[in-house]
Design a protein around this motif. Structure first.
Motif, mmCIF file in Angstrom:
data_model
loop_
_atom_site.group_PDB
_atom_site.id
_atom_site.type_symbol
_atom_site.label_atom_id
_atom_site.label_comp_id
_atom_site.label_asym_id
_atom_site.label_seq_id
_atom_site.Cartn_x
_atom_site.Cartn_y
_atom_site.Cartn_z
ATOM 1 N N ALA A 192 1.310 -1.857 -1.959
ATOM 2 C CA ALA A 192 0.562 -2.042 -2.264
ATOM 3 C C ALA A 192 -1.023 -1.684 -1.511
ATOM 4 C CB ALA A 192 0.139 -3.356 -2.424
ATOM 5 N N VAL A 193 -1.813 -0.743 -2.339
ATOM 6 C CA VAL A 193 -3.227 -0.703 -2.239
ATOM 7 C C VAL A 193 -4.295 -1.373 -2.617
ATOM 8 C CG1 VAL A 193 -5.128 1.043 -1.850
ATOM 9 C CG2 VAL A 193 -2.214 1.484 -1.098
ATOM 10 N N TYR A 327 -3.750 6.990 1.592
ATOM 11 C CA TYR A 327 -2.901 5.788 0.873
ATOM 12 C C TYR A 327 -1.119 6.608 1.366
ATOM 13 C CZ TYR A 327 -7.595 5.502 -2.303
ATOM 14 O OH TYR A 327 -7.932 5.562 -2.727
ATOM 15 N N PRO A 328 -0.719 6.011 0.962
ATOM 16 C CA PRO A 328 0.721 5.789 0.775
ATOM 17 C C PRO A 328 1.482 6.406 0.337
ATOM 18 C CG PRO A 328 0.230 3.303 0.533
ATOM 19 C CD PRO A 328 -0.892 3.912 0.784
ATOM 20 N N ASP A 329 2.154 7.285 0.504
ATOM 21 C CA ASP A 329 3.854 7.489 -0.631
ATOM 22 C C ASP A 329 4.249 5.862 -1.809
ATOM 23 O OD1 ASP A 329 3.423 9.944 -0.078
ATOM 24 O OD2 ASP A 329 5.434 9.632 1.830
ATOM 25 N N LYS A 330 4.326 6.580 -2.908
ATOM 26 C CA LYS A 330 4.345 5.422 -3.738
ATOM 27 C C LYS A 330 3.183 4.588 -3.757
ATOM 28 C CE LYS A 330 9.355 6.909 -3.947
ATOM 29 N NZ LYS A 330 10.802 6.236 -3.329
ATOM 30 N N ALA A 331 2.029 4.191 -3.887
ATOM 31 C CA ALA A 331 0.973 3.729 -3.619
ATOM 32 C C ALA A 331 0.852 2.636 -5.010
ATOM 33 C CB ALA A 331 -0.451 4.020 -3.396
ATOM 34 N N ILE A 332 0.958 1.905 -5.241
ATOM 35 C CA ILE A 332 0.639 0.342 -6.237
ATOM 36 C C ILE A 332 -1.121 -0.120 -6.132
ATOM 37 C CG2 ILE A 332 1.496 -1.051 -8.105
ATOM 38 C CD1 ILE A 332 4.193 -0.889 -7.047
ATOM 39 N N LYS A 350 1.035 10.566 -4.855
ATOM 40 C CA LYS A 350 1.184 9.439 -4.453
ATOM 41 C C LYS A 350 1.121 8.066 -5.093
ATOM 42 C CE LYS A 350 -0.269 10.967 -0.030
ATOM 43 N NZ LYS A 350 0.763 10.695 0.647
ATOM 44 N N LEU A 351 0.395 8.328 -6.337
ATOM 45 C CA LEU A 351 0.377 7.077 -7.261
ATOM 46 C C LEU A 351 1.322 6.617 -7.807
ATOM 47 C CD1 LEU A 351 -1.585 4.873 -8.202
ATOM 48 C CD2 LEU A 351 -2.432 6.157 -9.773
ATOM 49 N N ALA A 352 2.458 5.649 -7.737
ATOM 50 C CA ALA A 352 3.288 4.791 -8.487
ATOM 51 C C ALA A 352 3.055 3.963 -9.625
ATOM 52 C CB ALA A 352 4.727 4.553 -7.564
ATOM 53 N N ARG A 391 2.171 -4.570 0.909
ATOM 54 C CA ARG A 391 3.063 -5.228 1.501
ATOM 55 C C ARG A 391 4.253 -4.554 0.204
ATOM 56 N NH1 ARG A 391 4.005 -10.791 3.037
ATOM 57 N NH2 ARG A 391 5.690 -10.770 1.154
ATOM 58 N N GLU A 392 5.440 -3.877 -0.112
ATOM 59 C CA GLU A 392 6.346 -3.608 -1.021
ATOM 60 C C GLU A 392 6.435 -4.933 -2.332
ATOM 61 O OE1 GLU A 392 10.019 -1.367 -0.590
ATOM 62 O OE2 GLU A 392 10.260 -4.272 -1.077
#
Length: 757
Positions: A192-193, A327-332, A350-352, A391-392
């Motif tokens: 989560a972002v 931003y992290p990889d697989k950002a929500i 990066k946007l999941a 958070r995941e």
């Protein structure tokens, strides 16, 4: 009682977590009812057992320990019946169950009411008395009202507890599922972002930092900046205010002093909280403290505290904006109300996924997400989004749900679904240049819905044969004024050129409802039944005329334009719109424009248009069903309201009957009939629409290859057989199951997404 209700709800809203919220409830309810004991039992999501979670009057040492199995005891009976139980001699009831060490053996009178949120029993609120007496109707009514008022608050607090790692017995935090509205299909598992709006104390995410010194310095600089601003304003107004009123500025400076609020914020920063989050927590605590005060003058000071905190936050955010965001990889992306601009700030790779607490499946960001193929959930109102940073999360865009703290097995199943979607996406790429044709040779063109230039390349990549819906309101939404006729001409020309010679169906301006222009606000109590669509443009022929002229000019030399009129509810309304189109075309011909009048069509999206579809077909070149609005109006369900979203069902028998009637009306007049709602992009819905005789299906680009694959796997006769079967059914869920059986029998199980939890 109303004042007591408001006070309790306000106090519970201010609670830091679920345990504190429940303790406030039992204490205040016991006092309000004038009884000896009040307790709350909460249902465990994974086991359905009821846990003794809070009490005032019984043994608090058993909180979190004592449990009842589903249906066990009077508490279980209240939950099972989903209605109050009021007993004078509780121990004589056959369902009575004595809980050891809880301390209720001396209590005889019992009143329990269920706490229900979104049709799910969250828990049971119980009051008890040693005297053998039946609680009167006013007590029962009060508890029912209280539980109804607090259900949403408790659900939010429960989700907050799941995020914060709190559990019902001290063990690992329980999983939580937040229900929203499907925004864009797909599954995302990522980090989560949190996107917070400018200077909103209540929307600041919580985040831990390592460089505490830098955060502390940033806070002190922001604090000093606001103090300087206040002193400057104070000096400017010194001669214009009396001494008593002017002294208020000294009060403001005192609030921000390092020895008061400033000291509290600094302490949180030193504990590892980032400056914005520390400021938010402290200011909200003080704001709520003032709001709970009985004296009106002191309650109004909450506004001053909020204003001061907002000013400091604005400086902190300006400082943070100057530093590059990573931003992290697989950002929500998660936010209270996501915008298109927030999507543009993150690299696409990066946007999941996306989660928006507010907003609908038709909001601009949801439309963009579907075009980009980003799994999205909208309207997740119970989500404690400010606590989700890093958070995941699992985003289920198929069913509109968000999963927190998922069990390993549930996570594996969602990962398998995600892997399947990715593999399927690669397989579907091979279908790009193949026709949408059934096994027995029935050909059905697949078109796309567009609104942004980003849609163009994606649509063509997916093999779109035309545009069934171009949302002309999107360029209007992206501006701070009405675009000029020439600006519109350029935009429309770009779309027509990109798809030429394929047809492009442009819907005239469709604003109102949930699509309001910032520079043309429409304030209504019931906007979906109000001034929207063709009603607005007919009332403003200067706006309508400019748009029509721009479309007709843009079509010069191309000839692939089709004009579509939205929200038509009567034949006279259609005649009025057609007269304006004819006039605009005649005027342009006089000015030297070459080209025939393009095909004109009507959107069938209100019930009255279903019954007048044949009369309308006699006047236009084609019909196109807007199944989203038609379903909403037929079922009287606001599809953007998460409380009733489960009642919005595109496969409802009444909806299918209406869709079939429109095709029949068009066929009688020899006119083409298409559909451009979400149902067309659902492989299961496409099977039924094929059998009904729709000439064109239009959908978002992401859905196109899936629908093509599903229809290429069956025969037209297969579809007709299943349509005959489902048209005799009375339950939407049974209809869906019947279509899924057909697809499953043809090896297309991948298009059937069953909720995993």
């Amino acid at each position: 009682m109303l004042d007591i209700l408001r006070q309790i709800v306000q106090e519970v809203h201010s609670a830091e977590g679920l345990d504190q919220a429940l303790q406030i409830i039992v204490r205040r309810v016991r006092d309000a009812v004038g009884t000896e004991a009040c307790s709350v039992y909460m249902r465990e999501a994974d086991s359905d057992r009821f846990v003794f979670r809070a009490t005032e009057g019984l043994n608090s040492e058993q909180v979190g320990l004592a449990r009842l199995e589903p249906g066990e005891g009077l508490v279980g009976l209240v939950a099972a019946r989903e209605e109050p139980i009021n007993l004078e001699h509780a121990e004589s009831h056959p369902n009575y169950r004595y809980l050891k060490d809880v301390g209720e053996e001396n209590y005889h009178a019992f009143l329990g009411v269920p706490i229900i949120h979104q049709r799910e029993v969250l828990g049971v609120l119980v009051v008890q008395q040693t005297d053998r007496r039946r609680y009167d109707e006013s007590d029962e009514a009060f508890l029912i009202t209280m539980s109804a008022q607090l259900a949403g608050v408790i659900a939010h607090a429960q989700a907050t507890g799941a995020v914060d790692g709190e559990s019902q017995g001290g063990e690992e935090a329980a999983p939580a599922k937040i229900i929203g509205i499907p925004g864009a299909p797909g599954v995302a598992i990522g980090t989560a972002v949190v996107v917070s709006p400018g200077a909103d104390l209540f929307a600041v995410p919580r985040k831990q930092v390592t460089d505490r010194r830098a955060e502390l310095e940033a806070f002190r600089e922001a604090l000093a900046a606001v103090q300087n601003d206040i002193r400057a304003v104070s000096d400017n107004l010194r001669g214009e205010m009396n001494t008593e009123d002017h002294a208020l500025f000294d009060v403001y400076l005192g609030i921000l002093d390092d020895s008061t609020i400033g000291k509290e914020v600094a302490a949180l920063i030193k504990d590892g909280q980032w400056a914005q989050g520390a400021l938010s927590q402290v200011m909200i605590k003080h704001i709520r403290h003032f709001e709970r005060m009985e004296h009106s003058y002191l309650r109004e000071r909450a506004v001053d505290v909020k204003d001061l905190g907002t000013r400091v936050l604005a400086y902190l955010q300006a400082d943070a904006a100057s530093r590059e965001q990573s931003y992290p990889d697989k950002a929500i992306l998660v936010g209270e109300e996501l915008s298109a601009s927030s999507l543009g700030e993150i690299p696409r790779e990066k946007l999941a996924g996306l989660i928006s607490v507010r907003g609908s499946g038709n909001s601009h960001v949801a439309i963009l997400a579907r075009a980009m193929g980003i799994p999205t959930v909208m309207g997740a109102v119970d989500l404690p989004y400010t606590r989700l940073q890093d958070r995941e999360l699992i985003v289920d865009g198929y069913h509109g749900s968000v999963h927190l703290n998922p069990q390993p097995e549930l996570r594996r199943r969602f990962q398998a679904m995600l892997d399947q979607d990715l593999a399927q996406s690669k397989d579907l790429e091979l279908l790009r240049d193949k026709p949408c044709e059934t096994l027995d040779g029935y050909r059905l063109p697949l078109w796309v819905n567009t609104g942004l230039m980003i849609d163009v390349s994606r649509s063509l990549e997916q093999g779109a044969e035309g545009v069934g819906l171009y949302r002309t309101e999107v360029p209007f939404l992206l501006r701070d004024r009405f675009p000029s006729e020439e600006e519109q001409r350029q935009i429309y020309r770009e779309q027509l050129l990109a798809f030429a010679p394929r047809p492009v169906t442009m819907r005239t301006l469709d604003i109102g409802g949930d699509k309001a222009l910032p520079y043309f606000p429409i304030e209504e109590d019931n906007p979906f039944l109000g001034w929207r669509g063709i009603r607005v443009t007919l009332d403003h022929p200067e706006i309508f005329g400019a748009q029509l002229r721009a479309m007709l000019k843009a079509n010069a030399g191309l000839g692939n334009l089709r004009i579509m009129l939205p929200m038509i509810s009567s034949v006279p309304e259609l005649d009025e719109a057609l007269a304006l189109i004819y006039r605009c075309h005649a005027e342009l011909v006089e000015e030297g424009l070459e080209g025939e009048l393009p095909p004109i069509g009507v959107m069938v999206e209100v019930p009255s248009a279903v019954y007048q579809a044949r009369a309308m077909a006699q006047r236009v070149d084609f019909l196109s069903v807007g199944s989203n609005d038609l379903t909403q109006y037929l079922l009287a369900v606001d599809r953007n309201n998460s409380r009733v979203a489960d009642l919005y069902h595109s496969f409802h028998p009444a909806v299918l009957q209406a869709l079939s009637a429109v095709v029949a009306a068009g066929r009688l007049e020899g006119k083409s009939v298409g559909i451009c709602g979400e149902l067309a992009g659902d492989p299961r819905g496409a099977v039924l629409l094929l059998a009904m005789g729709y000439n064109v299906l239009s959908m978002n680009a992401t859905s196109l290859p899936k629908v093509k694959q599903a229809l290429r796997s069956i025969s037209y006769s297969d579809a007709c057989v299943v349509l005959d079967e489902v048209m005799q059914m009375e339950d939407a869920n049974q209809i869906v199951l019947q279509v899924e059986r057909l697809l499953g029998s043809r090896g297309q199980e991948q298009f059937v997404h069953v909720p995993l939890a």
